[in-house]
Design a protein around this motif. Structure first.
Motif, PDB file in Angstrom:
ATOM      1  N   TRP B  15       0.828  -1.244  -0.025  1.00 45.69           N
ATOM      2  CA  TRP B  15       0.025  -0.127   0.068  1.00 45.69           C
ATOM      3  C   TRP B  15       0.837   1.242   0.058  1.00 45.69           C
ATOM      4  O   TRP B  15       0.224   2.502  -0.161  1.00 45.69           O
ATOM      5  CB  TRP B  15      -0.823  -0.016   1.153  1.00 45.69           C
ATOM      6  CG  TRP B  15      -1.928  -1.133   1.282  1.00 45.69           C
ATOM      7  CD1 TRP B  15      -1.778  -2.377   1.942  1.00 45.69           C
ATOM      8  CD2 TRP B  15      -3.031  -1.474   0.432  1.00 45.69           C
ATOM      9  NE1 TRP B  15      -2.848  -3.146   1.600  1.00 45.69           N
ATOM     10  CE2 TRP B  15      -3.794  -2.576   0.662  1.00 45.69           C
ATOM     11  CE3 TRP B  15      -3.897  -0.421  -0.407  1.00 45.69           C
ATOM     12  CZ2 TRP B  15      -4.664  -3.171   0.217  1.00 45.69           C
ATOM     13  CZ3 TRP B  15      -4.857  -1.204  -1.048  1.00 45.69           C
ATOM     14  CH2 TRP B  15      -5.596  -2.384  -0.857  1.00 45.69           C
ATOM     15  N   ASN B  17       2.863   2.738  -2.100  1.00 45.07           N
ATOM     16  CA  ASN B  17       3.036   3.688  -3.055  1.00 45.07           C
ATOM     17  C   ASN B  17       1.563   4.264  -3.618  1.00 45.07           C
ATOM     18  O   ASN B  17       1.829   4.723  -4.799  1.00 45.07           O
ATOM     19  CB  ASN B  17       3.902   3.183  -3.890  1.00 45.07           C
ATOM     20  CG  ASN B  17       5.315   2.784  -3.626  1.00 45.07           C
ATOM     21  OD1 ASN B  17       5.968   3.819  -3.039  1.00 45.07           O
ATOM     22  ND2 ASN B  17       5.957   1.688  -3.896  1.00 45.07           N
ATOM     23  N   LEU B  18       0.856   3.788  -3.006  1.00 38.93           N
ATOM     24  CA  LEU B  18      -0.596   4.336  -3.697  1.00 38.93           C
ATOM     25  C   LEU B  18      -0.987   5.645  -3.385  1.00 38.93           C
ATOM     26  O   LEU B  18      -0.536   6.264  -2.383  1.00 38.93           O
ATOM     27  CB  LEU B  18      -1.782   3.241  -3.198  1.00 38.93           C
ATOM     28  CG  LEU B  18      -1.638   1.976  -3.764  1.00 38.93           C
ATOM     29  CD1 LEU B  18      -2.886   1.211  -3.798  1.00 38.93           C
ATOM     30  CD2 LEU B  18      -1.461   1.833  -5.243  1.00 38.93           C
ATOM     31  N   SER B  19      -1.387   6.415  -4.306  1.00 37.65           N
ATOM     32  CA  SER B  19      -1.876   7.744  -4.153  1.00 37.65           C
ATOM     33  C   SER B  19      -3.426   7.718  -3.315  1.00 37.65           C
ATOM     34  O   SER B  19      -3.817   6.855  -3.152  1.00 37.65           O
ATOM     35  CB  SER B  19      -2.143   8.769  -5.313  1.00 37.65           C
ATOM     36  OG  SER B  19      -3.286   8.285  -6.029  1.00 37.65           O
ATOM     37  N   PRO B  20      -3.428   9.087  -2.466  1.00 35.43           N
ATOM     38  CA  PRO B  20      -4.865   9.141  -1.840  1.00 35.43           C
ATOM     39  C   PRO B  20      -6.022   8.706  -2.744  1.00 35.43           C
ATOM     40  O   PRO B  20      -6.902   8.051  -2.272  1.00 35.43           O
ATOM     41  CB  PRO B  20      -4.826  10.567  -1.414  1.00 35.43           C
ATOM     42  CG  PRO B  20      -3.441  11.041  -1.235  1.00 35.43           C
ATOM     43  CD  PRO B  20      -2.777  10.116  -2.531  1.00 35.43           C
ATOM     44  N   GLU B  21      -5.753   9.118  -4.024  1.00 34.38           N
ATOM     45  CA  GLU B  21      -7.205   8.794  -4.905  1.00 34.38           C
ATOM     46  C   GLU B  21      -7.020   7.108  -5.077  1.00 34.38           C
ATOM     47  O   GLU B  21      -8.106   6.673  -5.113  1.00 34.38           O
ATOM     48  CB  GLU B  21      -6.789   9.504  -6.190  1.00 34.38           C
ATOM     49  CG  GLU B  21      -8.011   9.613  -7.204  1.00 34.38           C
ATOM     50  CD  GLU B  21      -9.209  10.656  -6.618  1.00 34.38           C
ATOM     51  OE1 GLU B  21      -8.744  11.179  -5.520  1.00 34.38           O
ATOM     52  OE2 GLU B  21     -10.082  10.639  -7.143  1.00 34.38           O
ATOM     53  N   GLU B  22      -6.021   6.617  -5.238  1.00 34.85           N
ATOM     54  CA  GLU B  22      -6.008   5.211  -5.457  1.00 34.85           C
ATOM     55  C   GLU B  22      -6.441   4.466  -4.349  1.00 34.85           C
ATOM     56  O   GLU B  22      -7.124   3.620  -4.164  1.00 34.85           O
ATOM     57  CB  GLU B  22      -4.794   4.623  -6.053  1.00 34.85           C
ATOM     58  CG  GLU B  22      -4.342   5.241  -7.423  1.00 34.85           C
ATOM     59  CD  GLU B  22      -2.898   5.039  -7.675  1.00 34.85           C
ATOM     60  OE1 GLU B  22      -2.664   4.848  -8.936  1.00 34.85           O
ATOM     61  OE2 GLU B  22      -2.094   5.122  -6.987  1.00 34.85           O
ATOM     62  N   MET B  23      -6.020   5.007  -2.990  1.00 39.11           N
ATOM     63  CA  MET B  23      -6.415   4.314  -1.788  1.00 39.11           C
ATOM     64  C   MET B  23      -8.034   4.541  -1.819  1.00 39.11           C
ATOM     65  O   MET B  23      -8.632   3.671  -1.166  1.00 39.11           O
ATOM     66  CB  MET B  23      -6.049   5.227  -0.469  1.00 39.11           C
ATOM     67  CG  MET B  23      -4.406   5.160  -0.785  1.00 39.11           C
ATOM     68  SD  MET B  23      -3.641   3.237  -0.037  1.00 39.11           S
ATOM     69  CE  MET B  23      -3.962   3.379   1.817  1.00 39.11           C
ATOM     70  N   GLN B  24      -8.551   5.493  -2.095  1.00 39.94           N
ATOM     71  CA  GLN B  24      -9.947   5.870  -1.899  1.00 39.94           C
ATOM     72  C   GLN B  24     -10.560   4.913  -2.815  1.00 39.94           C
ATOM     73  O   GLN B  24     -11.733   4.041  -2.577  1.00 39.94           O
ATOM     74  CB  GLN B  24     -10.431   7.090  -2.234  1.00 39.94           C
ATOM     75  CG  GLN B  24     -11.591   7.379  -2.114  1.00 39.94           C
ATOM     76  CD  GLN B  24     -12.388   8.700  -1.813  1.00 39.94           C
ATOM     77  OE1 GLN B  24     -11.571   9.610  -1.376  1.00 39.94           O
ATOM     78  NE2 GLN B  24     -13.728   9.000  -1.912  1.00 39.94           N
ATOM     79  N   ALA B  26      -9.361   1.694  -3.788  1.00 41.72           N
ATOM     80  CA  ALA B  26      -9.358   0.660  -3.212  1.00 41.72           C
ATOM     81  C   ALA B  26     -10.588   0.528  -2.055  1.00 41.72           C
ATOM     82  O   ALA B  26     -11.144  -0.532  -1.935  1.00 41.72           O
ATOM     83  CB  ALA B  26      -8.052   0.410  -2.717  1.00 41.72           C
ATOM     84  N   LEU B  27     -10.766   1.511  -1.114  1.00 43.01           N
ATOM     85  CA  LEU B  27     -11.663   1.398  -0.252  1.00 43.01           C
ATOM     86  C   LEU B  27     -12.873   1.262  -0.824  1.00 43.01           C
ATOM     87  O   LEU B  27     -13.754   0.520  -0.195  1.00 43.01           O
ATOM     88  CB  LEU B  27     -11.426   2.738   0.626  1.00 43.01           C
ATOM     89  CG  LEU B  27     -12.692   3.014   1.534  1.00 43.01           C
ATOM     90  CD1 LEU B  27     -12.735   2.097   2.569  1.00 43.01           C
ATOM     91  CD2 LEU B  27     -12.402   4.403   2.102  1.00 43.01           C
TER      92      LEU B  27
END
Lengths: 430, 112
Positions: B15, B17-24, B26-27
């Protein structure tokens, strides 16, 4: 606890919007030398949300949850980090106090805006090279990943990562702080910030390759940062001009390509698809940019964008006005790209012959030789003069340059107009 | 219908190297999967090392969990309904955990 089935949808871009604020906030508390620690803490916070929310539901006040968890994670990180040594307890106390403030409250929101403003001024400090400032601002303030920045700028991920490392090392070595610039220094610092913001915007708006979505995100982020600066205590009329310029250009975004994904030139655009909200925002800041005597390049560019935008109100484009603005801009910047754009206005006002004459001196410029727009403009003017073979040669050369798919199709159409369809076999494969 | 447990193993490094956008994103995928009609229950385990209790010389003794020794840790579990293993596996194949580099162990709850 809310059962998952009852949770509402997440706010769009919640993480992206909060990440920059959290990093800025934590960096103020931890100190700029611990920027990495602030970033790691925020990453950990988002991971915690990712692991918890699917099972427990999205908290009622998601932003407050993120800030609370981030403060706690930062306290844990500070306690774990032996290098912090004797400062540990002082930092823990400060973080604990800060965690009492609630996001959403007016004071806290103002504090966060201030944190973000300080952060962007530090990221764009004149001591940091421009390309590194661009990467750092996007990473820290904009919440872009290294991969996304690399994709947007057609750079290698390793190169972007390297720029970030270099920028952070400079922050530590030069002892750059989050202090707001002193009055004597303000103009220079503000110019540096605006230059970076405009670079980000242009990369998003005018890039010749790259994915549309990420480029759109670059423009929105540049506009957001521009607004942050323009509406702050450090603002100047030219900061409003920058916002106006970006908003008025971005307003045309939805109409730039048609349903087939083909480029639509300004005058043929469907004005009803222009973004009215951005137009309103743009003109509001254009008005505010008129305060005072200052006339910057941003002012003139905003005036050009405003002239185009007025065409949406049913009027035709006032080309003589556009030309006089380009004259002014060229005198200020001397940029060959401005000279090229000016030629389009010259053609409208004085005809293609005069425009060709106007750009003739640019032919010697090595920077333009492989610039597809230079070749496209020249080809267009030659075609209007019925000099079809020369025009075809220009479009053919333009097709050899780096450009986006819609631009490629546009150039191919122009080449076909030259009557050069017969040798379509020479077209590079699209 | 029989119950199956899905044990989700994580590698935290996935997790980083994921950007906040990518984290969201995923969520949102995890949240969507959790809404599946065959899901009975799911829980997240606390992100700590936990404790392991073993009998040593007839005496139970607790030690810190295996967190530091392995890269993958058990991070949470789901209980789902399925007719048999094949269906349980089939239903799990589109779990976003797999897309993000995690591992899922599927076990039938005995007697269910």
């Amino acid at each position: 606890m809310t059962p998952p089935s009852e949770t509402g949808a997440l706010l769009e871009h919640l993480f992206r919007h909060q990440a920059g604020r959290m990093v800025a906030h934590l960096t103020r508390l931890l100190g700029p030398a611990r920027l990495d620690l602030a970033e790691e803490t925020v990453q950990e916070t988002m991971l915690r949300a990712l692991q918890t929310w699917p099972h427990q539901g999205v908290p009622e006040n998601a932003a407050a949850w993120l800030f609370r968890v981030a403060h706690n994670a930062a306290i844990d990180a500070v306690r774990r980090d032996r290098l912090i040594g004797e400062k540990t307890e002082a930092l823990v106390v400060e973080l604990s106090q800060a965690s009492q403030a609630a996001p959403g409250g007016q004071d806290f929101e103002e504090q966060l805006r201030d944190d973000e403003l300080r952060m962007i001024f530090m990221c764009c400090h004149p001591e940091i090279p421009r390309d590194a400032s661009v990467a750092l601002s996007l990473k820290i303030a904009g919440g872009f990943s290294v991969r996304e920045i690399a994709r947007a700028f057609l750079a290698e991920e390793a190169a972007v990562a390297q720029r970030l490392v270099r920028a952070k090392a400079l922050i530590r070595q030069r002892g750059l702080t989050l202090e707001l610039p002193r009055p004597a220094d303000l103009q220079r610092r503000l110019d540096a910030v605006m230059e970076v913001i405009y670079l980000v915007f242009n990369e998003g708006y005018a890039a010749h390759e790259g994915e549309d979505l990420i480029r759109h995100d670059l423009c929105s982020e540049a506009l957001r940062l521009g607004l942050l600066v323009a509406t702050s205590s450090l603002s100047a009329p030219r900061a409003h001009a920058l916002v106006a310029l970006m908003a008025l250009q971005a307003a045309r975004w939805p109409a730039r390509v048609d349903e087939a994904g083909d480029l639509v030139l300004l005058e043929s655009q469907d004005f009803s698809r222009w973004d009215q909200r951005l137009i309103t925002l743009g003109f509001r800041h254009f008005d505010r940019s008129m305060a005072g005597e200052e006339v910057s390049e941003y002012h003139v560019q905003a005036a050009i964008a405003a002239t185009y935008t007025r065409a949406a109100a049913g009027k035709s484009i006032d080309w003589p006005l556009v030309l006089s603005l380009y004259d002014q801009l060229l005198a200020m910047s001397g940029s060959p790209v401005v000279a090229l754009n000016r030629a389009v206005a010259v053609a409208k006002v004085r005809g293609p012959e005069a425009a060709l004459e106007a750009i003739a001196p640019l032919e010697q410029n090595p920077k333009l030789r492989h610039y597809h727009l230079w070749l496209a403009v020249r080809g267009h003017l030659l075609l209007e003069l019925e000099r079809r073979e020369e025009a075809a040669a220009c479009f053919r050369a333009a097709l050899e340059c780096r450009c986006s798919e819609p631009e490629r199709r546009f150039l191919a159409r122009k080449l076909a107009e030259c009557g050069a369809v017969a040798d379509a076999a020479t077209l590079p494969a699209a | 219908m029989p119950h199956y447990m899905l044990l989700l193993y994580d590698n935290p490094a996935n997790w980083q190297n994921l950007s906040p956008e990518e984290m969201q994103q995923a969520l949102e995928k995890y949240m969507a999967w959790t809404q599946k009609p065959f899901r009975v229950d799911s829980k997240r385990l606390a992100p700590d090392v936990g404790r392991v209790i073993r009998s040593q010389g007839g005496q139970p003794r607790a030690t810190d969990g295996p967190y530091s020794e392995t890269k993958e840790v058990l991070g949470g579990y789901y209980t789902i309904e399925a007719a048999n293993y094949d269906e349980a596996v089939q239903r799990t194949l589109d779990h976003p955990h797999l897309e993000y580099g995690g591992t899922i162990e599927v076990r039938q709850v005995y007697g269910s």
